[in-house]
Design a protein around this motif. Sequence first.
Motif, PDB file in Angstrom:
ATOM      1  N   ARG B  23      22.841 124.820  24.754  1.00 32.61           N
ATOM      2  CA  ARG B  23      23.902 123.885  24.252  1.00 32.61           C
ATOM      3  C   ARG B  23      23.050 124.310  22.512  1.00 32.61           C
ATOM      4  O   ARG B  23      23.301 123.710  21.391  1.00 32.61           O
ATOM      5  CB  ARG B  23      24.058 123.005  23.934  1.00 32.61           C
ATOM      6  CG  ARG B  23      25.271 121.546  23.617  1.00 32.61           C
ATOM      7  CD  ARG B  23      25.997 120.219  24.740  1.00 32.61           C
ATOM      8  NE  ARG B  23      26.592 120.146  23.868  1.00 32.61           N
ATOM      9  CZ  ARG B  23      26.610 118.793  23.306  1.00 32.61           C
ATOM     10  NH1 ARG B  23      25.496 118.706  23.019  1.00 32.61           N
ATOM     11  NH2 ARG B  23      27.533 118.304  22.794  1.00 32.61           N
ATOM     12  N   ALA B  59      32.843 127.760  23.542  1.00 27.52           N
ATOM     13  CA  ALA B  59      33.538 126.738  23.687  1.00 27.52           C
ATOM     14  C   ALA B  59      33.263 125.981  25.044  1.00 27.52           C
ATOM     15  O   ALA B  59      33.231 125.095  25.381  1.00 27.52           O
ATOM     16  CB  ALA B  59      34.950 127.412  23.949  1.00 27.52           C
ATOM     17  N   HIS B  60      32.530 126.492  26.125  1.00 30.81           N
ATOM     18  CA  HIS B  60      32.090 126.473  27.819  1.00 30.81           C
ATOM     19  C   HIS B  60      31.264 124.812  27.031  1.00 30.81           C
ATOM     20  O   HIS B  60      31.401 123.612  27.842  1.00 30.81           O
ATOM     21  CB  HIS B  60      31.093 127.005  28.235  1.00 30.81           C
ATOM     22  CG  HIS B  60      31.165 126.745  29.492  1.00 30.81           C
ATOM     23  ND1 HIS B  60      29.364 126.581  29.590  1.00 30.81           N
ATOM     24  CD2 HIS B  60      31.070 126.846  30.797  1.00 30.81           C
ATOM     25  CE1 HIS B  60      29.883 126.467  30.986  1.00 30.81           C
ATOM     26  NE2 HIS B  60      30.722 126.523  31.664  1.00 30.81           N
ATOM     27  N   HIS B  61      30.476 125.563  26.443  1.00 25.39           N
ATOM     28  CA  HIS B  61      29.254 124.019  25.689  1.00 25.39           C
ATOM     29  C   HIS B  61      30.271 122.785  25.050  1.00 25.39           C
ATOM     30  O   HIS B  61      29.398 122.006  24.930  1.00 25.39           O
ATOM     31  CB  HIS B  61      27.824 124.780  25.004  1.00 25.39           C
ATOM     32  CG  HIS B  61      27.421 125.515  26.234  1.00 25.39           C
ATOM     33  ND1 HIS B  61      26.486 125.074  26.990  1.00 25.39           N
ATOM     34  CD2 HIS B  61      27.165 126.369  26.444  1.00 25.39           C
ATOM     35  CE1 HIS B  61      26.220 125.680  27.914  1.00 25.39           C
ATOM     36  NE2 HIS B  61      26.277 126.751  28.515  1.00 25.39           N
ATOM     37  N   THR B  62      30.862 123.327  24.224  1.00 29.22           N
ATOM     38  CA  THR B  62      31.524 122.308  23.466  1.00 29.22           C
ATOM     39  C   THR B  62      32.817 121.942  23.200  1.00 29.22           C
ATOM     40  O   THR B  62      32.982 120.664  21.967  1.00 29.22           O
ATOM     41  CB  THR B  62      30.481 122.250  21.980  1.00 29.22           C
ATOM     42  OG1 THR B  62      31.382 123.735  21.707  1.00 29.22           O
ATOM     43  CG2 THR B  62      29.243 122.970  22.254  1.00 29.22           C
ATOM     44  N   GLY B  63      33.529 122.613  24.193  1.00 39.06           N
ATOM     45  CA  GLY B  63      34.640 122.994  23.969  1.00 39.06           C
ATOM     46  C   GLY B  63      35.592 122.989  22.266  1.00 39.06           C
ATOM     47  O   GLY B  63      35.338 124.075  22.459  1.00 39.06           O
ATOM     48  N   THR B  64      36.317 122.245  22.448  1.00 36.11           N
ATOM     49  CA  THR B  64      36.618 122.564  21.215  1.00 36.11           C
ATOM     50  C   THR B  64      36.060 122.758  19.641  1.00 36.11           C
ATOM     51  O   THR B  64      35.096 122.372  19.417  1.00 36.11           O
ATOM     52  CB  THR B  64      38.400 121.707  20.734  1.00 36.11           C
ATOM     53  OG1 THR B  64      37.475 120.391  19.844  1.00 36.11           O
ATOM     54  CG2 THR B  64      39.188 121.870  21.369  1.00 36.11           C
ATOM     55  N   LYS B  65      36.574 123.247  18.430  1.00 35.05           N
ATOM     56  CA  LYS B  65      35.928 123.637  17.611  1.00 35.05           C
ATOM     57  C   LYS B  65      35.758 121.722  16.927  1.00 35.05           C
ATOM     58  O   LYS B  65      34.803 121.874  16.782  1.00 35.05           O
ATOM     59  CB  LYS B  65      37.048 123.986  16.097  1.00 35.05           C
ATOM     60  CG  LYS B  65      36.106 124.593  15.239  1.00 35.05           C
ATOM     61  CD  LYS B  65      37.492 125.586  14.015  1.00 35.05           C
ATOM     62  CE  LYS B  65      35.978 125.797  12.964  1.00 35.05           C
ATOM     63  NZ  LYS B  65      36.464 126.282  12.306  1.00 35.05           N
ATOM     64  N   ALA B  67      35.258 119.396  18.392  1.00 29.96           N
ATOM     65  CA  ALA B  67      34.023 118.955  19.056  1.00 29.96           C
ATOM     66  C   ALA B  67      32.493 119.211  18.369  1.00 29.96           C
ATOM     67  O   ALA B  67      31.969 118.407  18.343  1.00 29.96           O
ATOM     68  CB  ALA B  67      34.378 118.804  20.415  1.00 29.96           C
ATOM     69  N   LEU B  68      33.178 120.603  18.235  1.00 29.83           N
ATOM     70  CA  LEU B  68      31.911 121.346  17.843  1.00 29.83           C
ATOM     71  C   LEU B  68      30.954 120.492  16.361  1.00 29.83           C
ATOM     72  O   LEU B  68      29.887 120.258  16.439  1.00 29.83           O
ATOM     73  CB  LEU B  68      31.975 122.696  17.905  1.00 29.83           C
ATOM     74  CG  LEU B  68      30.846 123.127  17.103  1.00 29.83           C
ATOM     75  CD1 LEU B  68      29.224 123.336  18.401  1.00 29.83           C
ATOM     76  CD2 LEU B  68      31.080 125.116  16.888  1.00 29.83           C
TER      77      LEU B  68
END
Lengths: 218, 218
Positions: B23, B59-65, B67-68
């Motif tokens: 992450r 995507a697995h670690h931060t979700g949507t763009k 959210a990143l």
Amino acid sequence: MTAMTMPRRRPGRPRRDETRPTREVVLTAATALFAERGFDAVGLREVAAAAGVDVATVAHHTGTKAALYDACFARVFAAEREVLTAAAEQARTALDAGPDAARRALHELVDVFVDFLEDRPETTTLWLRRWLEPQRHAELDQRYADPLYRLVAELLAAASATGALAEPTPHITVRSLVWATHGHVVALAAGAPGARERREFRAFVHRLLDGLYGSPAP
Amino acid sequence: MTAMTMPRRRPGRPRRDETRPTREVVLTAATALFAERGFDAVGLREVAAAAGVDVATVAHHTGTKAALYDACFARVFAAEREVLTAAAEQARTALDAGPDAARRALHELVDVFVDFLEDRPETTTLWLRRWLEPQRHAELDQRYADPLYRLVAELLAAASATGALAEPTPHITVRSLVWATHGHVVALAAGAPGARERREFRAFVHRLLDGLYGSPAP
DNA sequence: ACGATTATCCATCGGACGTTGGATTAATGG
DNA sequence: CCATTAATCCAACGTCCGATGGATAATCGT
């Protein structure tokens, strides 16, 4: 208007809006959108819809999307430059009237600058957006900021003919003044109270300008 | 490290880089890209490539763009807040030592602020980008800017206990100082000379701060 | 040894994007 | 009246994007 000054209409399918050139309509709509959300977040179909035309019409008048973006900047910056150079010419004439007149002209120039940005906040937004593109920064400074800075330095030199300036870094001070103004406009656009905020900021920039002289205006 | 302080590894496929959490690797890469080019101009595949992982891992670690994006901001702003609050606590203790000590602490705080932004220019870039999103502006000011402004006002009040402040608009002055610093950092990133530029800007901000008192520091 | 858990990647989907070719409409110039 | 020119729109193309379902690998708990 006579036929001499009014050029004949050229052949072709008539424009949607005979009063305003389609290109202007498109540029106005695109400028508002680009200023609000930036280059990549705005689609050409969205610009076309806001202008009331088809996306192909946008392309026909402005070419690629990047060219449209450039055209929007050019129009906004041209307006800014026009206002500033007009105020600058007036200030130049004040140079002959002695240091005090030049100093007053400098304050007047700052007022014109702040007035303009307050009235047209999209100018600030577009400036900031383009300032964030590193490769454009140098070109921007060269074409727009540096001439302004040079003019201010000239006015400062004339205004301080009677004595040395208190501020050794007028270039940095002027740039900071420009950024402070942009911050002020952004805060206003974000919903600051308004009238009082403007008055107080105006007082601030004039004090900052006076800082260049080390004393308040006579 | 003992087994007490070192938590057991949880089950599952091992990480690519056992030294740094994936992450963190992703956030570091994404922050650099977002700061340089902005949200919409950066693709998730690009972030994944820079981090050396697959797009699905991002995507697995931060979700949507989105959210990143938020996570990148949160990390950068947390670092800024940490540095500033540390300096602020030190300044608060100076309040008890009298007006002069508080005033020196204020100058120290400004130095810490400028140091931090000069060292981590992406902070400035991300601030400016988010400032250009009108709906975010109020939230930003509330979470980050206002506490700083309140602290400065507090220090100012303590520092000027002996007399009235010359500057009636400390809030506007502080905000302008912040924007001026961002402009300074942007200019540095665009390739300004460097050392001399920094020295002169430092002199400018301290003089601006002194303007709040109407006289240079004792 | 084995199920549970976690991390990673591959493949793909639907949609939005910028761009373009070509048809259509309506005016001019002769 | 007809060729020319200009403005506009429709439809489509290829590409890239964000998101996701599912397979695989590797470690832990038991």
